[in-house]
Scaffold this motif. Structure first.
Motif, PDB file in Angstrom:
ATOM      1  N   VAL A 117       0.846  -1.191   0.000  1.00 24.83           N
ATOM      2  CA  VAL A 117       0.000   0.000   0.000  1.00 24.83           C
ATOM      3  C   VAL A 117       0.880   1.238   0.000  1.00 24.83           C
ATOM      4  CG1 VAL A 117      -1.586   1.335   1.402  1.00 24.83           C
ATOM      5  CG2 VAL A 117      -1.988  -1.075   1.095  1.00 24.83           C
ATOM      6  N   LEU A 118       1.937   1.178   0.803  1.00 19.59           N
ATOM      7  CA  LEU A 118       2.878   2.294   0.863  1.00 19.59           C
ATOM      8  C   LEU A 118       3.475   2.556  -0.513  1.00 19.59           C
ATOM      9  CD1 LEU A 118       3.988   4.000   3.197  1.00 19.59           C
ATOM     10  CD2 LEU A 118       5.991   2.544   3.180  1.00 19.59           C
ATOM     11  N   SER A 119       3.901   1.467  -1.178  1.00 23.43           N
ATOM     12  CA  SER A 119       4.559   1.689  -2.462  1.00 23.43           C
ATOM     13  C   SER A 119       3.554   2.141  -3.512  1.00 23.43           C
ATOM     14  CB  SER A 119       5.319   0.445  -2.893  1.00 23.43           C
ATOM     15  OG  SER A 119       4.608  -0.295  -3.821  1.00 23.43           O
ATOM     16  N   SER A 120       2.287   1.690  -3.389  1.00 24.27           N
ATOM     17  CA  SER A 120       1.275   2.169  -4.333  1.00 24.27           C
ATOM     18  C   SER A 120       1.048   3.657  -4.166  1.00 24.27           C
ATOM     19  CB  SER A 120      -0.046   1.441  -4.118  1.00 24.27           C
ATOM     20  OG  SER A 120       0.110   0.083  -4.322  1.00 24.27           O
ATOM     21  N   SER A 121       0.986   4.118  -2.910  1.00 25.56           N
ATOM     22  CA  SER A 121       0.805   5.548  -2.693  1.00 25.56           C
ATOM     23  C   SER A 121       1.974   6.312  -3.293  1.00 25.56           C
ATOM     24  CB  SER A 121       0.703   5.858  -1.207  1.00 25.56           C
ATOM     25  OG  SER A 121      -0.439   5.290  -0.676  1.00 25.56           O
ATOM     26  N   PHE A 122       3.149   5.753  -3.118  1.00 26.27           N
ATOM     27  CA  PHE A 122       4.336   6.385  -3.680  1.00 26.27           C
ATOM     28  C   PHE A 122       4.243   6.459  -5.202  1.00 26.27           C
ATOM     29  CE2 PHE A 122       8.762   7.560  -3.294  1.00 26.27           C
ATOM     30  CZ  PHE A 122       8.754   8.103  -2.038  1.00 26.27           C
ATOM     31  N   PHE A 123       3.724   5.396  -5.780  1.00 23.85           N
ATOM     32  CA  PHE A 123       3.530   5.340  -7.233  1.00 23.85           C
ATOM     33  C   PHE A 123       2.631   6.502  -7.669  1.00 23.85           C
ATOM     34  CE2 PHE A 123       3.113   1.861 -10.719  1.00 23.85           C
ATOM     35  CZ  PHE A 123       3.334   2.802 -11.689  1.00 23.85           C
ATOM     36  N   TYR A 165       3.243   9.100  11.031  1.00 23.77           N
ATOM     37  CA  TYR A 165       3.198   8.882  12.480  1.00 23.77           C
ATOM     38  C   TYR A 165       2.321   7.673  12.813  1.00 23.77           C
ATOM     39  CZ  TYR A 165       2.103   9.562  17.352  1.00 23.77           C
ATOM     40  OH  TYR A 165       1.922   9.359  18.688  1.00 23.77           O
ATOM     41  N   LEU A 166       1.146   7.625  12.178  1.00 26.00           N
ATOM     42  CA  LEU A 166       0.223   6.526  12.486  1.00 26.00           C
ATOM     43  C   LEU A 166       0.785   5.184  12.023  1.00 26.00           C
ATOM     44  CD1 LEU A 166      -3.187   8.136  11.627  1.00 26.00           C
ATOM     45  CD2 LEU A 166      -2.486   7.280  13.839  1.00 26.00           C
ATOM     46  N   MET A 167       1.447   5.193  10.863  1.00 29.24           N
ATOM     47  CA  MET A 167       1.939   3.919  10.335  1.00 29.24           C
ATOM     48  C   MET A 167       3.113   3.384  11.130  1.00 29.24           C
ATOM     49  SD  MET A 167       1.515   4.360   6.260  1.00 29.24           S
ATOM     50  CE  MET A 167       1.933   2.698   5.838  1.00 29.24           C
ATOM     51  N   LEU A 168       3.735   4.253  11.912  1.00 29.96           N
ATOM     52  CA  LEU A 168       4.861   3.779  12.718  1.00 29.96           C
ATOM     53  C   LEU A 168       4.404   3.207  14.055  1.00 29.96           C
ATOM     54  CD1 LEU A 168       7.525   6.509  12.029  1.00 29.96           C
ATOM     55  CD2 LEU A 168       7.508   4.169  11.242  1.00 29.96           C
ATOM     56  N   SER A 169       3.095   3.305  14.353  1.00 26.00           N
ATOM     57  CA  SER A 169       2.638   2.789  15.647  1.00 26.00           C
ATOM     58  C   SER A 169       2.398   1.284  15.546  1.00 26.00           C
ATOM     59  CB  SER A 169       1.369   3.517  16.073  1.00 26.00           C
ATOM     60  OG  SER A 169       0.386   3.342  15.086  1.00 26.00           O
ATOM     61  N   LYS A 170       2.109   0.676  16.722  1.00 22.24           N
ATOM     62  CA  LYS A 170       2.064  -0.785  16.757  1.00 22.24           C
ATOM     63  C   LYS A 170       0.696  -1.349  16.420  1.00 22.24           C
ATOM     64  CE  LYS A 170       5.521  -1.021  20.369  1.00 22.24           C
ATOM     65  NZ  LYS A 170       5.614  -1.114  21.836  1.00 22.24           N
ATOM     66  N   SER A 171      -0.347  -0.603  16.721  1.00 23.55           N
ATOM     67  CA  SER A 171      -1.693  -1.143  16.536  1.00 23.55           C
ATOM     68  C   SER A 171      -2.070  -1.193  15.052  1.00 23.55           C
ATOM     69  CB  SER A 171      -2.679  -0.268  17.298  1.00 23.55           C
ATOM     70  OG  SER A 171      -3.942  -0.364  16.724  1.00 23.55           O
ATOM     71  N   ILE A 172      -2.652  -2.339  14.636  1.00 18.73           N
ATOM     72  CA  ILE A 172      -2.996  -2.498  13.216  1.00 18.73           C
ATOM     73  C   ILE A 172      -3.965  -1.421  12.761  1.00 18.73           C
ATOM     74  CG2 ILE A 172      -4.066  -4.005  11.520  1.00 18.73           C
ATOM     75  CD1 ILE A 172      -3.284  -6.342  13.059  1.00 18.73           C
ATOM     76  N   LEU A 173      -4.971  -1.127  13.639  1.00 18.35           N
ATOM     77  CA  LEU A 173      -6.009  -0.187  13.242  1.00 18.35           C
ATOM     78  C   LEU A 173      -5.417   1.182  12.936  1.00 18.35           C
ATOM     79  CD1 LEU A 173      -8.856  -0.866  12.838  1.00 18.35           C
ATOM     80  CD2 LEU A 173      -9.411   0.153  15.034  1.00 18.35           C
ATOM     81  N   ARG A 174      -4.481   1.607  13.783  1.00 20.35           N
ATOM     82  CA  ARG A 174      -3.819   2.893  13.535  1.00 20.35           C
ATOM     83  C   ARG A 174      -3.063   2.855  12.209  1.00 20.35           C
ATOM     84  NH1 ARG A 174      -1.907   6.276  17.777  1.00 20.35           N
ATOM     85  NH2 ARG A 174      -3.230   6.120  19.612  1.00 20.35           N
ATOM     86  N   ILE A 175      -2.427   1.718  11.925  1.00 20.34           N
ATOM     87  CA  ILE A 175      -1.671   1.615  10.675  1.00 20.34           C
ATOM     88  C   ILE A 175      -2.609   1.737   9.480  1.00 20.34           C
ATOM     89  CG2 ILE A 175      -0.267   0.083   9.252  1.00 20.34           C
ATOM     90  CD1 ILE A 175       0.889  -1.059  11.787  1.00 20.34           C
ATOM     91  N   ILE A 176      -3.798   1.095   9.609  1.00 18.45           N
ATOM     92  CA  ILE A 176      -4.742   1.157   8.485  1.00 18.45           C
ATOM     93  C   ILE A 176      -5.227   2.581   8.270  1.00 18.45           C
ATOM     94  CG2 ILE A 176      -6.975   0.354   7.650  1.00 18.45           C
ATOM     95  CD1 ILE A 176      -6.456  -2.244   9.117  1.00 18.45           C
ATOM     96  N   ILE A 177      -5.534   3.284   9.386  1.00 21.68           N
ATOM     97  CA  ILE A 177      -5.937   4.688   9.248  1.00 21.68           C
ATOM     98  C   ILE A 177      -4.799   5.485   8.612  1.00 21.68           C
ATOM     99  CG2 ILE A 177      -6.626   6.747  10.507  1.00 21.68           C
ATOM    100  CD1 ILE A 177      -7.886   4.893  12.589  1.00 21.68           C
ATOM    101  N   GLY A 178      -3.572   5.135   8.992  1.00 20.06           N
ATOM    102  CA  GLY A 178      -2.413   5.801   8.398  1.00 20.06           C
ATOM    103  C   GLY A 178      -2.359   5.623   6.898  1.00 20.06           C
ATOM    104  N   THR A 179      -2.579   4.369   6.426  1.00 16.79           N
ATOM    105  CA  THR A 179      -2.539   4.157   4.971  1.00 16.79           C
ATOM    106  C   THR A 179      -3.658   4.944   4.290  1.00 16.79           C
ATOM    107  OG1 THR A 179      -3.903   2.186   5.131  1.00 16.79           O
ATOM    108  CG2 THR A 179      -1.537   1.856   5.160  1.00 16.79           C
ATOM    109  N   GLY A 180      -4.809   5.023   4.976  1.00 15.24           N
ATOM    110  CA  GLY A 180      -5.914   5.803   4.413  1.00 15.24           C
ATOM    111  C   GLY A 180      -5.520   7.259   4.238  1.00 15.24           C
ATOM    112  N   LEU A 181      -4.928   7.832   5.302  1.00 19.41           N
ATOM    113  CA  LEU A 181      -4.511   9.243   5.219  1.00 19.41           C
ATOM    114  C   LEU A 181      -3.459   9.437   4.132  1.00 19.41           C
ATOM    115  CD1 LEU A 181      -4.251  10.477   8.896  1.00 19.41           C
ATOM    116  CD2 LEU A 181      -5.948  11.020   7.186  1.00 19.41           C
ATOM    117  N   LEU A 182      -2.560   8.458   4.022  1.00 21.06           N
ATOM    118  CA  LEU A 182      -1.502   8.557   3.011  1.00 21.06           C
ATOM    119  C   LEU A 182      -2.111   8.645   1.621  1.00 21.06           C
ATOM    120  CD1 LEU A 182       1.597   8.467   2.765  1.00 21.06           C
ATOM    121  CD2 LEU A 182       1.389   6.050   2.298  1.00 21.06           C
TER     122      LEU A 182
END
Lengths: 140, 493, 113
Positions: B167-173, C18-35
């Motif tokens: 997902v990270l790399s897709s966003s980067f793409f 910041y969110l993606m660096l945390s340990k909880s999966i849910l926070r990571i998912i919200i992080g990917t959403g924001l990204l």
């Protein structure tokens, strides 16, 4: 777990139909104004989710005995058939064809192959969303 | 306009859809998939022949011509890779029948398999940068499902990591596409290439080039970005692992091939030197991993990373010989990696363990497996006349011409180490005294061996007959070395 | 306007990291959403924020907007919708199976060091 959600249930009975109707309107209006298969599909699944919230899974599967996985399949099939249409007419795939026709009652309107493609998208979106919700909901 | 160009994508799409409707009928699913794979091979073979005779084929999807619409472009490189993909898909499908298990077969294994092929074929064939992203996502979505299918603990854990990295790399793409669009104002690869050559690649384009290297490097597992690969590829069952190892990383490498020869080739001192350094480091890391482990799966997985490095080094040298070497090597590597994964799978099936220290003496009961593995192993190391040799030789020749002696040395030493790592499997696994009585019904092993033998035979033929394949490779290199050919064919000027 | 957009995108990326660096999966998912939101906003900004009229449909306008970035964003939104929902289901299944949503605790539960 017995809850008193009479108000929710009564409102849902009316609201679900309004949402469904609005979803169809948005789906059909998608060619010239904002909307289309994706949004329409999401709204339709929102209506079904509302039903799920107000009643339980059993009632809803009783009302709508649909295998959502087959729905994904049929949606994909319709869409890709529209895409492949170009093969039979010797034009590039996905070529868009439209025609203005005069229909009784409806008047002067245009018919597009894009609508067929969008119908597929609509079915896929409803299918996918409902499959996800059912997968999570069933295991509880 | 030629609709044949899109058939390698459309055909598996229809197969996949059809298979969704027969999800519970396993026998029928197997039959349909196998039949469709055979037809897929025929279609892609026909595509290769047509491209050979008529030159680059293009298709402006939806009757929108380039550069305004999305174009599907089949040049020689793409069509050769599509053909290889379909052959590998067929072999792995055959292997899946005996090893994937009914549980997975019933849970949409075969449809998802076809969707993966759509993504891979589409990524090879598209001529539009954003469309490449879309096909990447199709491929990745399918790979997520294949990776998690079965739902064992290790699979769930590794899938999470794999998905988050991707997902990270897709966003980067997407971000890189946005930057490139704002600079050149188009997404058609041929058009981008032309516009970049008009302004002679200023600094900002080089920065974007490195950004794309990060994106594709994450998929292709190059040096600093490969950490997800050994863990994630380790988790799924063997057929899925073979599919990933043979196809997914190669899509990343293909994208680097495309972008670095078509668009970002004006500032080679910077971008290609950077690529060369990363490639050499990738080879070194891969070698360390391959000789360090005693786990057969891990050894082959690290060999993927070595091959990625070798191919990328060929791209970074960027002359005619090195590029044809890279193309030969990428096709060889796809075939032989798939074969090796399948063979290793058979070994694990027989001995019930993936640790070499628990194996031994398999050659007594299973000589056919042993000798097939031996041929695959020396092909991988690049011993003549097998298929790895010609590719490596050409890459080395190209490097010598350019004076990249460090890279040459690393590749030569890495070949020895590769040979050591696979011979370690051969000597510890097949020779020696049997550690246990490997009483498995022989019939099943023979059936599982068929696809592996098929792949090995094809790769041996590919190696012995390099001379007769060479005209096709030259044609592919021609359009890579002279982007004008590609641009002219796409933009029709 | 571009400056404001750049700052907003920067903040989104910052929160996502910041969110993606945390340990909880849910926070990571919200992080990917924001990204991915940040990335979509970036496409919009990079395509140029000029006010203009609708392309193709209106004839007499001084400038037109570029329709391509919007098409790209729509595609990217649909894809990130798919990936995020898959990720959520997967996180839920993982939580059921492994009994934790902490990435740290998931590490090394099997022979695979």
């Amino acid at each position: 777990m017995k809850q008193n959600d009479l108000i929710l249930q009564t409102v849902t009975k009316v609201a679900a139909f309004v949402i469904l109707l609005f979803a169809v309107a948005i789906f059909l209006g998608g060619h010239y104004s904002p909307g289309g298969g994706f949004v329409g599909g999401l709204m339709t699944s929102a209506a079904i989710v509302l039903l799920l919230l107000a009643f339980d899974i059993k009632t809803v599967t009783g009302i709508l005995p649909i295998d959502y996985k087959l729905m994904i399949g049929s949606g994909l099939f319709i869409s890709s058939l529209t895409v492949a249409g170009g093969l039979f007419f010797g034009v590039p795939l996905m070529t868009h064809v439209y025609q203005y026709v005069d229909l009784p009652l409806l008047g002067h309107i245009s018919l597009h192959t894009a609508v067929l493609f969008d119908l597929g998208v609509y079915l896929v979106v409803v299918g996918v969303t409902m499959t996800i919700i059912q997968t999570i909901g069933e295991s509880e | 306009m030629n609709n044949l160009t899109f058939m390698p994508v459309l055909w598996p799409l229809f197969t996949g859809i059809l298979l969704i409707f027969f999800a519970k009928k396993i026998k029928l699913q197997r039959g349909i998939s196998l039949f469709s794979s055979l037809i897929g091979i025929v279609i892609s073979f026909y595509l290769v022949i047509t491209v050979h005779n008529q030159g680059i084929l293009t298709l402006g999807v939806g009757s929108w011509d380039a550069p305004f619409g999305i174009v599907i472009v089949a040049d020689m490189l793409s069509s050769l890779l599509v053909l290889t993909t379909n052959i590998i898909g067929f072999a792995i499908l055959l292997y899946s029948f005996y090893s994937i298990g009914e549980e997975r077969e019933r849970h949409y294994y075969y449809p998802v398999f076809q969707f993966l092929l759509i993504g891979v074929n589409g990524a090879f064939l598209t001529g539009d940068l954003f469309n490449l992203f879309v096909f990447f996502e199709v491929m990745l979505m399918a790979s997520y499902v294949l990776l998690v299918l079965g739902g064992t603990k290790i699979q769930l854990r590794e899938s999470l990591k794999y998905i988050i990295v991707n997902v990270l790399s897709s966003s980067f793409f997407v971000i890189m596409v946005a930057y490139l669009y704002s600079v050149v104002g188009t997404l058609n690869m041929a058009d981008i290439s032309q516009r970049i050559s008009e302004v002679n690649q200023p600094g900002i384009i080089s920065v974007i080039a490195i950004g794309f290297l990060i994106v594709f490097g994450l998929k292709g597992a190059i040096f600093p970005l490969f950490q997800w690969l050994p863990g994630s590829y380790y988790a799924p069952p063997i057929p899925v692992m073979a599919l990933f190892g043979a196809l997914l990383t190669k899509v990343g490498i293909y994208s680097i091939f495309r972008t670095y020869t078509l668009m970002f080739y004006h500032d080679q001192d910077f971008t290609h030197t950077f690529l060369a350094i990363l490639a050499i480091l990738t080879i070194i890391i891969g070698v360390i991993g391959a000789i360090a482990y005693w786990d057969v799966k891990k050894i082959i997985i690290y060999n993927i990373i070595i091959a990625v490095g070798v191919i990328l080094f060929g791209i970074s040298v960027m002359n005619e010989q090195a590029l044809s070497g890279s193309i030969l090597y990428i096709i060889h590597d796809m075939l032989i990696k798939a074969a090796l994964f399948l063979l290793v799978g058979i070994m694990i099936k027989i001995s019930g363990s993936d640790d070499l220290r628990d194996m031994g003496g398999l050659i007594k009961q299973y000589p056919a497996v042993a000798w097939t593995f031996f041929i695959a192993a020396i092909s991988l190391a690049g011993i003549p006349p097998f298929s790895g040799f010609a590719g490596k030789l050409l890459i080395l020749q190209g490097a010598a011409e350019k004076g990249a002696y460090l890279g040459m040395a690393v590749i030569l030493i890495s070949s020895l180490m590769v040979l050591y790592s696979v011979m370690k499997i051969f000597m510890n696994g097949f020779w020696g005294t049997p550690k246990a009585d490997y009483a498995l019904t022989n019939g099943k092993v023979n059936k599982m061996l068929v696809p592996a033998v098929l792949l090995v035979i094809i790769s041996v033929l590919f190696g012995v007959g390099t001379e007769s394949v060479y005209p096709y490779i030259t044609q592919a290199v021609d359009s890579l070395m002279n982007p004008e050919i590609y641009n002219k064919a796409v933009l029709k000027e | 306007m571009e400056l404001l957009m750049a700052i907003v995108i920067g903040i989104l990326f910052m929160c996502a990291t910041y969110l993606m660096l945390s340990k909880s999966i849910l926070r990571i998912i919200i992080g990917t959403g924001l990204l991915s939101h940040g990335a979509h906003l970036l496409i919009l900004t990079m395509g140029g924020l000029k006010g203009g009229s609708v392309p193709l449909l209106s004839d007499e306008a001084a400038t037109y907007v570029d329709p391509l970035p919007q098409a790209l964003i729509l595609t990217a939104i649909v894809i990130s919708f798919g990936v995020t929902s898959f990720l959520l289901v997967l996180a839920y299944r993982t939580y059921q199976e492994l009994g934790t949503d902490d990435m740290e605790e998931m590490r090394g539960t099997e022979t695979n060091e």
